[in-house]
Design a protein around this motif. Structure first.
Motif, mmCIF file in Angstrom:
data_model
loop_
_atom_site.group_PDB
_atom_site.id
_atom_site.type_symbol
_atom_site.label_atom_id
_atom_site.label_comp_id
_atom_site.label_asym_id
_atom_site.label_seq_id
_atom_site.Cartn_x
_atom_site.Cartn_y
_atom_site.Cartn_z
ATOM 1 N N UNK A 30 19.700 -38.433 -105.530
ATOM 2 C CA UNK A 30 18.151 -38.703 -105.794
ATOM 3 C C UNK A 30 17.829 -39.827 -106.768
ATOM 4 N N UNK A 31 16.906 -40.569 -106.225
ATOM 5 C CA UNK A 31 16.605 -41.892 -107.061
ATOM 6 C C UNK A 31 15.074 -41.208 -107.534
ATOM 7 N N UNK A 32 15.183 -41.281 -109.115
ATOM 8 C CA UNK A 32 13.784 -40.630 -109.756
ATOM 9 C C UNK A 32 13.414 -41.836 -110.438
ATOM 10 N N UNK A 33 12.143 -42.323 -110.015
ATOM 11 C CA UNK A 33 11.284 -43.450 -110.896
ATOM 12 C C UNK A 33 10.074 -42.690 -111.582
ATOM 13 N N UNK A 34 9.936 -43.242 -112.954
ATOM 14 C CA UNK A 34 8.613 -42.721 -113.382
ATOM 15 C C UNK A 34 8.292 -43.681 -114.520
ATOM 16 N N UNK A 35 7.256 -43.610 -115.074
ATOM 17 C CA UNK A 35 6.737 -44.332 -116.224
ATOM 18 C C UNK A 35 6.347 -43.418 -117.436
ATOM 19 N N UNK A 75 7.712 -37.145 -119.018
ATOM 20 C CA UNK A 75 7.219 -36.013 -118.203
ATOM 21 C C UNK A 75 7.947 -35.850 -116.699
ATOM 22 N N UNK A 76 7.983 -37.192 -116.228
ATOM 23 C CA UNK A 76 8.537 -37.537 -115.069
ATOM 24 C C UNK A 76 9.986 -37.246 -114.593
ATOM 25 N N UNK A 77 10.861 -37.083 -115.946
ATOM 26 C CA UNK A 77 12.247 -36.636 -115.644
ATOM 27 C C UNK A 77 12.281 -35.138 -115.153
ATOM 28 N N UNK A 78 11.080 -34.520 -115.525
ATOM 29 C CA UNK A 78 11.018 -32.994 -114.902
ATOM 30 C C UNK A 78 10.913 -33.122 -113.394
ATOM 31 N N UNK A 79 10.475 -34.080 -112.712
ATOM 32 C CA UNK A 79 10.279 -33.926 -111.348
ATOM 33 C C UNK A 79 11.550 -33.389 -110.336
ATOM 34 N N UNK A 80 12.385 -33.742 -111.031
ATOM 35 C CA UNK A 80 13.791 -33.125 -110.130
ATOM 36 C C UNK A 80 13.989 -31.857 -110.498
ATOM 37 N N UNK A 81 13.488 -31.128 -111.265
ATOM 38 C CA UNK A 81 13.700 -29.692 -111.717
ATOM 39 C C UNK A 81 13.633 -28.996 -110.634
ATOM 40 N N UNK A 82 14.567 -28.039 -110.267
ATOM 41 C CA UNK A 82 14.553 -27.067 -109.102
ATOM 42 C C UNK A 82 15.200 -27.764 -107.816
ATOM 43 N N UNK A 83 15.346 -29.096 -107.782
ATOM 44 C CA UNK A 83 16.234 -29.681 -106.565
ATOM 45 C C UNK A 83 17.753 -29.738 -106.613
ATOM 46 N N UNK A 84 18.091 -29.397 -105.511
ATOM 47 C CA UNK A 84 19.637 -29.301 -105.440
ATOM 48 C C UNK A 84 20.265 -30.791 -105.113
ATOM 49 N N UNK A 85 20.800 -31.379 -106.305
ATOM 50 C CA UNK A 85 21.477 -32.596 -105.911
ATOM 51 C C UNK A 85 22.890 -32.814 -106.753
ATOM 52 N N UNK A 86 23.589 -33.512 -106.180
ATOM 53 C CA UNK A 86 24.910 -33.968 -106.813
ATOM 54 C C UNK A 86 24.728 -35.276 -107.779
ATOM 55 N N UNK A 87 23.908 -36.173 -107.411
ATOM 56 C CA UNK A 87 23.840 -37.603 -108.251
ATOM 57 C C UNK A 87 22.470 -37.744 -108.243
#
Length: 83
Positions: A56-61, A64-76
């Motif tokens: 997962x590559x998470x981009x935000x400004x 609160x954008x850090x919560x975009x990956x909540x609920x996703x199943x990821x390893x990295x």
């Protein structure tokens, strides 16, 4: 997006993904728009390959954008914040 005869945006079709609902539900909401996803074997007609991805590559400004990956199943996850 729906435009009038003058080319102006007048409305949106379906559900809108915005800054307050960017999370795992965005995949389901965007699925009808993105009918074909590509993989090593070519195009497929569902988003199953996207859901199987473990990186997962998470981009935000915003914090609160850090919560975009909540609920996703990821390893990295790699998170990048823009100031």
């Amino acid at each position: 997006m729906v435009f009038d005869n003058d080319g102006r945006l007048v409305s949106f079709k379906g559900k809108l993904i915005h800054s307050l609902n960017k999370n795992e539900h965005a995949l389901e909401m965007a699925a009808p728009v993105h009918e074909n996803f590509g993989d090593a074997d070519g195009l497929i007609n569902d988003n199953a390959s996207v859901k199987k991805r473990t990186d997962l590559l998470l981009l935000g400004d915003h914090l609160g954008d850090l919560e975009m990956s909540d609920g996703l199943d990821y390893e990295t996850r790699i998170s990048v914040g823009f100031l």
